[in-house]
Structure formats: structure tokens, C-alpha cells
Design a protein around this motif. Structure first.
Motif, PDB file in Angstrom:
ATOM      1  N   ALA A   1       0.773  -1.169  -0.045  1.00  0.00           N
ATOM      2  CA  ALA A   1      -0.080  -0.196  -0.064  1.00  0.00           C
ATOM      3  C   ALA A   1       0.921   1.172   0.140  1.00  0.00           C
ATOM      4  O   ALA A   1       1.771   1.252   0.746  1.00  0.00           O
ATOM      5  CB  ALA A   1      -0.934  -0.010   1.192  1.00  0.00           C
ATOM      6  N   ARG A   2       0.689   2.102  -0.832  1.00  0.00           N
ATOM      7  CA  ARG A   2       1.386   3.507  -0.629  1.00  0.00           C
ATOM      8  C   ARG A   2       0.223   4.624  -1.060  1.00  0.00           C
ATOM      9  O   ARG A   2      -0.629   4.603  -1.899  1.00  0.00           O
ATOM     10  CB  ARG A   2       2.422   3.299  -2.075  1.00  0.00           C
ATOM     11  CG  ARG A   2       2.159   3.184  -3.544  1.00  0.00           C
ATOM     12  CD  ARG A   2       3.408   2.893  -4.269  1.00  0.00           C
ATOM     13  NE  ARG A   2       2.738   3.294  -5.665  1.00  0.00           N
ATOM     14  CZ  ARG A   2       2.351   1.988  -6.206  1.00  0.00           C
ATOM     15  NH1 ARG A   2       2.187   0.903  -5.853  1.00  0.00           N
ATOM     16  NH2 ARG A   2       2.147   2.238  -7.508  1.00  0.00           N
ATOM     17  N   THR A   3       0.685   5.726  -0.553  1.00  0.00           N
ATOM     18  CA  THR A   3       0.218   6.765  -0.954  1.00  0.00           C
ATOM     19  C   THR A   3       0.531   7.530  -2.346  1.00  0.00           C
ATOM     20  O   THR A   3       1.675   7.300  -2.565  1.00  0.00           O
ATOM     21  CB  THR A   3       0.254   7.982   0.035  1.00  0.00           C
ATOM     22  OG1 THR A   3       1.467   8.286   0.177  1.00  0.00           O
ATOM     23  CG2 THR A   3      -0.376   7.393   1.423  1.00  0.00           C
ATOM     24  N   ASN A   4      -0.065   8.330  -3.084  1.00  0.00           N
ATOM     25  CA  ASN A   4       0.160   8.981  -4.295  1.00  0.00           C
ATOM     26  C   ASN A   4       1.553   9.957  -4.231  1.00  0.00           C
ATOM     27  O   ASN A   4       2.034  10.223  -5.322  1.00  0.00           O
ATOM     28  CB  ASN A   4      -0.807   9.661  -4.903  1.00  0.00           C
ATOM     29  CG  ASN A   4      -1.323  10.930  -4.172  1.00  0.00           C
ATOM     30  OD1 ASN A   4      -1.390  10.872  -2.794  1.00  0.00           O
ATOM     31  ND2 ASN A   4      -1.799  11.990  -4.871  1.00  0.00           N
ATOM     32  N   ASP A   5       1.586  10.357  -2.718  1.00  0.00           N
ATOM     33  CA  ASP A   5       2.719  11.281  -2.691  1.00  0.00           C
ATOM     34  C   ASP A   5       4.125  10.715  -2.272  1.00  0.00           C
ATOM     35  O   ASP A   5       5.073  11.289  -2.163  1.00  0.00           O
ATOM     36  CB  ASP A   5       2.360  12.335  -1.810  1.00  0.00           C
ATOM     37  CG  ASP A   5       2.084  12.066  -0.307  1.00  0.00           C
ATOM     38  OD1 ASP A   5       2.170  10.862   0.023  1.00  0.00           O
ATOM     39  OD2 ASP A   5       1.700  12.941   0.494  1.00  0.00           O
TER      40      ASP A   5
END
Length: 143
Positions: free
Chosen positions: A20-24
Motif C-alpha cells: 500500500a502506498r500513497t500517491n505522494d
């Protein structure tokens, strides 16, 4: 609702066994089921992420109402436990939450009032209200 901020994240892989990763790029974590659910426990899981988010959000709400009330919030803290389990009479799964709150500089009555106000404004509390059980406990107040 008037949107003030939008968080974006992408989960990929095998769901609980993925990433899981954030767009930033500020959050990028390996996901793994906990050992208790048959996984290898070599990553974080959605319940841990939810617990961290709820604890931080509730603590922020508590600090906001405390500042408005002009009370001493020294050493305040919020711990969250998110329980994952099978729903009775269903094939689905559910969650329950516990919040343990420390307000060591406040008397019990003042602490209880602040916690009640924080529970009304916290976005996580508002999202969970009526959907999952949330047990809130004051674990430390002034003597």
C-alpha cells in the motif's frame, strides 16, 4: 460535506499480502496478514493502519476541544485497538474499536466532558458511529 483534503492510496498485490502506498510517496508499506490470522506477520496490516489513524485523529480532536476549553493537556495520549473478527450469522468479517485515553493533568469530570466532545467531532468517530462498536476508556486522569 465540503471537502478540505483528500488522501489517496493504492493497494496492490494480493490484498492483505501486498503493498500500500500513497500517491505522494510518504507512505509505502508492505502488507502481510498477522500471524494470528495465518500470515507471516512480515508487514503491517489494514487494522494496524486503521488503529494508527484513529488514535492520531482522535488525539487531534481531543487537543482541539482541550485548547478551546483552555485546559492543561500535558502528556495526553490516545491508544487505539482495532479488533478484526468473523461476523455472527454471516460469511463476512467485521471490526470493533477500543480507545484508551490518558489525560493525566485533568480531573475525571473534565476529562470525560472533553472525550465526549472529541468523539462528536473526530472524523473517525463520525465514520464509525453506528457501524462498529467503539469502546472509549479513560485510563489515566489526575488523582
Amino acid at each position: 460535506m465540503k471537502t478540505l483534503y483528500t488522501a489517496e492510496a493504492l493497494a496492490s498485490g494480493e490484498g492483505r499480502e501486498g503493498n500500500a502506498r500513497t500517491n505522494d510517496g510518504k507512505l509505502d508499506v508492505a502488507l502481510a496478514s498477522p500471524v494470528e490470522l495465518g500470515g507471516n506477520g512480515q508487514g503491517t496490516n489494514p487494522e494496524q493502519l486503521f488503529a494508527a489513524g484513529y488514535a492520531a485523529c482522535f488525539h487531534s480532536a481531543l487537543r482541539l476541544v482541550g485548547r478551546k476549553a483552555r485546559v492543561d493537556l500535558s502528556d495526553s495520549a490516545v491508544a487505539a485497538k482495532i479488533h478484526f473478527g468473523a461476523l455472527e450469522g454471516s460469511e463476512g468479517y467485521g471490526l470493533a474499536a477500543e480507545l484508551e485515553i490518558a489525560l493525566p493533568a485533568l480531573d475525571r469530570e473534565t476529562a470525560e466532558q472533553l472525550v465526549a466532545k472529541a468523539h462528536q467531532i473526530c472524523p473517525y468517530s463520525n465514520a464509525t458511529r453506528g457501524n462498529i462498536a467503539v469502546d472509549i476508556k479513560l485510563v489515566e486522569v489526575a488523582a
